[in-house]
Scaffold this active site. Structure first.
Site: not given
Ligand code: NDP
Ligand code: OXD
Length: 311
Positions: A226, A274
């Site tokens: 983000r 995005h």
């Molecule tokens: P998940 O919830 O599956 O994974 C999030 C990961 O981040 C987990 O490994 C989690 O750790 C880790 N995490 C969260 N908080 C912390 C912290 N404070 N310290 C260390 N690690 C942390 O999310 P997704 O993989 O499905 O998606 C990730 C992000 O990608 C979304 O939230 C979104 O913002 C972004 N996104 C962007 C898109 C784009 O087009 N640009 C499209 C889709 C997503 P743990 O495993 O230990 O819980």
């Molecule tokens: C998502 C995104 O969160 O598109 O899936 O950013």
């Protein structure tokens, strides 16, 4: 019995594609949102940007499906009732798109494609050296659904991969770092840093000058998490000083990125709108149908956002 009604209040530009994809799915009755739409009997809601008054107008609501993987905007919406589960989007099309983007941009930075493009533009024949993939240290902030898939793909291509998450992971070939205490070791001497974190108070601003200084000199940044993860004011000075060589940014503090923003014109910043990955209408709706069948069959939903953690 008629199928459950799913109100589509996802991204407007995708509405027609979702209506078309839903036509071949007998498990749901997809109702496209319009301000004057009849909301009677809606039990499920697919939502991206909060729509004022919407959850309150749906007394039969059983679940909200977030149109994307990042739920921070919907979680911050005070109109979302606390008893209604919010489901993160986890579906193969979204994962595939992100894996492609991460691989594409990692290869771009690994091979410094911009040098070749600049040379071609000037009609210069300028071969350049690059290390083998296995000599390039790549790190992924966030080892969730998308981070793990990206890590697996990068490993296939021969890159050594580190990952950082809250909880330690056991993933074949990935060096796992966990928690704030291990962040400096994770970052140390990384050459390509990829952010795939959710935006929470803990992760906001994590891409900053202090952390850039922990990377290898001339490292690259790929931010697909983000815009709030990046301290925007720290990026151009880091590139101009040589601490970073380049960045690929798909997400921004303000979207659309405003006209005249310095990122648009910087020669070492690659901007995408995005769009790294989007929910695929067909596979996304199939996943929602699968989840609805679980609810209707008395099973718990999967991938429910945790309001305490913020993701
Ligand atoms: P998940 O919830 O599956 O994974 C999030 C990961 O981040 C987990 O490994 C989690 O750790 C880790 N995490 C969260 N908080 C912390 C912290 N404070 N310290 C260390 N690690 C942390 O999310 P997704 O993989 O499905 O998606 C990730 C992000 O990608 C979304 O939230 C979104 O913002 C972004 N996104 C962007 C898109 C784009 O087009 N640009 C499209 C889709 C997503 P743990 O495993 O230990 O819980
Ligand atoms: C998502 C995104 O969160 O598109 O899936 O950013």
């Amino acid at each position: 019995m008629s199928p459950p009604k799913l109100l589509f209040a996802g991204a407007d530009e995708y509405q027609a594609m979702f209506v078309e994809a839903a036509a071949s799915l007998p498990d749901i009755d997809l109702v496209p949102y319009r301000p004057d739409v009849d909301l009677t009997g809606i039990e499920y809601l697919l939502m991206w940007r909060p729509v004022p008054g919407l959850p309150a107008a749906l007394p039969k609501l059983k679940a909200v499906f977030c149109f994307g993987a990042g739920v921070e905007r919907l979680l911050a919406n005070p109109e979302l009732p606390s008893h209604v589960p919010l489901v993160r989007m986890v579906e193969p099309g979204l994962t595939q798109g992100m894996t492609e983007y991460v691989l594409w941009q990692t290869l771009r930075h690994h091979r410094r494609i911009w040098e070749l493009e600049e040379a071609q533009a000037e009609g210069r024949w300028a071969p350049h050296w690059y290390p083998a993939a296995w000599e390039r240290q790549v790190g992924i902030l966030g080892l969730g659904t998308l981070g793990q898939a990206a890590a697996a793909q990068l490993l296939e291509y021969g890159f050594p991969v580190r990952g950082w998450s809250r909880n330690r992971k056991e993933l074949a070939g990935v060096k796992s770092f966990a928690g704030d205490g291990e962040l400096p070791d994770f970052l140390r001497d990384l050459e390509i840093l990829i952010c795939l974190l959710p935006l929470t108070p803990e992760t906001s601003g994590i891409l900053n000058a202090v952390n850039f200084a922990r990377l290898a000199l001339g490292a690259s940044l790929i931010n697909v998490g983000r815009g709030g993860h990046l301290v925007e004011a720290d990026l151009i000075p880091a590139i101009d000083s040589g601490q970073l060589q380049a960045a690929s940014l798909d997400v921004f503090a303000q979207e659309p990125l405003p006209p005249g923003h310095p990122f648009w014109a910087h020669p070492r910043i690659f901007v995408t709108p995005h769009n790294a990955s989007d929910t695929n209408p067909a596979s996304g709706l199939r996943e929602i149908c699968r989840q609805i069948r679980r609810v209707e069959g008395g099973l718990p939903l999967e991938h429910v956002a945790d309001r305490g953690r913020g993701y």
